[in-house]
Design a protein around this motif. Structure first.
Motif, PDB file in Angstrom:
ATOM      1  N   TYR A  65       0.829  -1.203   0.000  1.00 32.91           N
ATOM      2  CA  TYR A  65       0.000   0.000   0.000  1.00 32.91           C
ATOM      3  C   TYR A  65       0.870   1.263   0.000  1.00 32.91           C
ATOM      4  CZ  TYR A  65      -3.361  -3.363   2.036  1.00 32.91           C
ATOM      5  OH  TYR A  65      -4.155  -4.451   2.302  1.00 32.91           O
ATOM      6  N   GLY A  66       0.341   2.319  -0.567  1.00 33.90           N
ATOM      7  CA  GLY A  66       0.907   3.655  -0.408  1.00 33.90           C
ATOM      8  C   GLY A  66       2.406   3.745  -0.525  1.00 33.90           C
ATOM      9  N   ALA A  67       3.054   4.211   0.555  1.00 39.38           N
ATOM     10  CA  ALA A  67       4.501   4.433   0.565  1.00 39.38           C
ATOM     11  C   ALA A  67       5.272   3.189   0.976  1.00 39.38           C
ATOM     12  CB  ALA A  67       4.841   5.586   1.497  1.00 39.38           C
ATOM     13  N   GLY A 114      12.125  -0.945  -2.952  1.00 40.32           N
ATOM     14  CA  GLY A 114      12.185  -0.765  -4.401  1.00 40.32           C
ATOM     15  C   GLY A 114      12.155   0.690  -4.808  1.00 40.32           C
ATOM     16  N   ALA A 115      12.131   1.606  -3.831  1.00 35.94           N
ATOM     17  CA  ALA A 115      12.080   3.053  -4.115  1.00 35.94           C
ATOM     18  C   ALA A 115      10.946   3.335  -5.097  1.00 35.94           C
ATOM     19  CB  ALA A 115      13.424   3.553  -4.603  1.00 35.94           C
ATOM     20  N   ASP A 116      11.263   3.918  -6.257  1.00 31.07           N
ATOM     21  CA  ASP A 116      10.193   4.230  -7.209  1.00 31.07           C
ATOM     22  C   ASP A 116      10.219   3.318  -8.433  1.00 31.07           C
ATOM     23  OD1 ASP A 116      12.458   5.203  -8.414  1.00 31.07           O
ATOM     24  OD2 ASP A 116      11.636   7.179  -8.893  1.00 31.07           O
ATOM     25  N   THR A 171       5.506  -0.021  -4.305  1.00 30.76           N
ATOM     26  CA  THR A 171       4.171   0.506  -4.069  1.00 30.76           C
ATOM     27  C   THR A 171       3.192   0.107  -5.162  1.00 30.76           C
ATOM     28  OG1 THR A 171       2.844   2.521  -3.817  1.00 30.76           O
ATOM     29  CG2 THR A 171       4.840   2.699  -5.148  1.00 30.76           C
ATOM     30  N   GLN A 172       1.940  -0.078  -4.748  1.00 30.47           N
ATOM     31  CA  GLN A 172       0.875  -0.342  -5.711  1.00 30.47           C
ATOM     32  C   GLN A 172       0.488   0.917  -6.472  1.00 30.47           C
ATOM     33  OE1 GLN A 172      -2.426  -2.098  -3.601  1.00 30.47           O
ATOM     34  NE2 GLN A 172      -1.165  -3.724  -2.697  1.00 30.47           N
ATOM     35  N   CYS A 173       0.910   2.071  -5.991  1.00 29.26           N
ATOM     36  CA  CYS A 173       0.549   3.343  -6.626  1.00 29.26           C
ATOM     37  C   CYS A 173       1.356   3.561  -7.905  1.00 29.26           C
ATOM     38  CB  CYS A 173       0.808   4.507  -5.676  1.00 29.26           C
ATOM     39  SG  CYS A 173      -0.113   4.399  -4.130  1.00 29.26           S
ATOM     40  N   ALA A 174       0.732   4.214  -8.871  1.00 28.35           N
ATOM     41  CA  ALA A 174       1.422   4.504 -10.129  1.00 28.35           C
ATOM     42  C   ALA A 174       2.473   5.586  -9.963  1.00 28.35           C
ATOM     43  CB  ALA A 174       0.409   4.922 -11.191  1.00 28.35           C
TER      44      ALA A 174
END
Length: 327
Positions: free
Chosen positions: A259-261, A314-316, A289-292
């Motif tokens: 989730y999130g961060a 995994g950072a970004d 993160t699951q966020c794009a």
């Protein structure tokens, strides 16, 4: 930088995908040999006064001479496997000194996986490699295939960008930083954490400050061989036994989609125990993160607990990039 030689050579590696399909009895299907015929019949790809497979000159007077390697069979990208990534990388290595740039025609569904994999396999890449495809086939009167194909050929042939890139809808992206965001729109891809490397409009605007520096050492291949990797998505109320089963041998690497961060339910001791057990066996687990958009940060207890047990941030990284990097 854009090159000023009279003619630049590009190898087109045609793997399949929507871009070269025609309507058949059971829907769109690729047809062997058809793509090259189509390019010969279109002025943008064939100057009638030049040798075969040669474009008209660009504004700066540079032509692109191209050859086509067509895979047999041509693949819908949903059927693309690890061995096909290796085949593409090996073909680029095989012809590396014969061409100035490389263009890979590919289906859109798994294009980002292939772009990410190539970026990690082609070590010390000094030449431009561009992947492209289309949402509507070249065989249709109204299509995005011509624009994507010509734009990608232009970037591969006229610009020295020593990276694996993805070109779509007038934008050039770093291949391992983008994702497919739209299943039907013509602007199917986006790069949420890195601006496009180039935008094509009236002029071609290259963000040279973002382009990676060309390496000094010669190209070498670091082939993907590990197939016992996978991705597991955290979700509310999930069973710890499901996660534990997923982490059983022969799994060797996992992208944990959080989730999130980078958060998981910190109160789930059973989930943390399953992760710790796998890490102790040598399984590499990367937190993505699951966020794009955004990245993994240890700002919350529910994220920091993962770092404490040995999960790697995994950072970004995108999920696709993390998965292919693990392989």
């Amino acid at each position: 930088m854009e090159m000023e030689n009279t003619t630049r050579r590009v190898l087109i590696i045609y793997t399949g995908g929507t871009i070269g399909m025609q309507q058949g009895e059971n829907g769109y299907t690729p047809v062997a040999g058809w793509m090259e015929e189509q390019l010969r019949s279109r002025y943008a790809f064939q100057d009638p006064y030049a040798p075969p497979r040669t474009t008209p000159p660009s504004k700066s007077g540079v032509r692109i001479s191209y050859d086509i390697v067509e895979y047999d069979p041509l693949l819908d990208s949903a059927n693309m496997e690890t061995r096909h990534w290796v085949q593409i990388a090996q073909d680029i290595k095989k012809y590396y000194h014969e061409y100035d740039g490389f263009l890979v025609l590919h289906g859109t569904d798994t294009m980002v996986y292939t772009a990410s994999a190539l970026s990690f396999m082609l070590v010390n890449l000094r030449k431009t490699v561009v992947l492209t495809g289309s949402q509507i086939p070249l065989s249709e009167l109204r299509n995005d295939a011509v624009n994507n194909l010509f734009g990608a050929l232009t970037m591969a042939g006229l610009y020295e960008i020593p990276e694996v890139c993805l070109y779509f809808d007038n934008k050039l992206y770093r291949g391992n930083r983008c994702q497919k965001m739209d299943s039907s729109g013509l602007g199917a891809f986006s790069s949420s954490n890195l601006a496009p490397l180039a935008k094509v409009g009236v002029e071609i605007e290259v963000a040279w400050h973002l382009i990676l520096q060309a390496p000094v050492r010669p190209l070498r291949l670091r082939l993907i061989k590990e197939q016992n990797v996978g991705a597991f998505r955290i979700f509310p109320g999930m069973s710890a036994s499901l996660l534990r089963q997923f982490l059983q041998p022969p799994i060797r690497g996992v992208v944990l989609e959080t989730y999130g961060a980078g958060n998981i339910p910190a109160t789930r001791a059973d989930v943390l125990a399953s992760l710790q057990e796998a890490i102790n066996r040598g399984v590499v687990i990367i937190n993505c993160t699951q966020c794009a958009k955004g990245s993994v940060r240890s700002a919350y207890e529910s994220g920091s607990v993962l770092a404490k047990i040995g999960v790697i941030s995994g950072a970004d990284l995108t999920i696709e990039a993390a998965l292919t990097k693990l392989a």
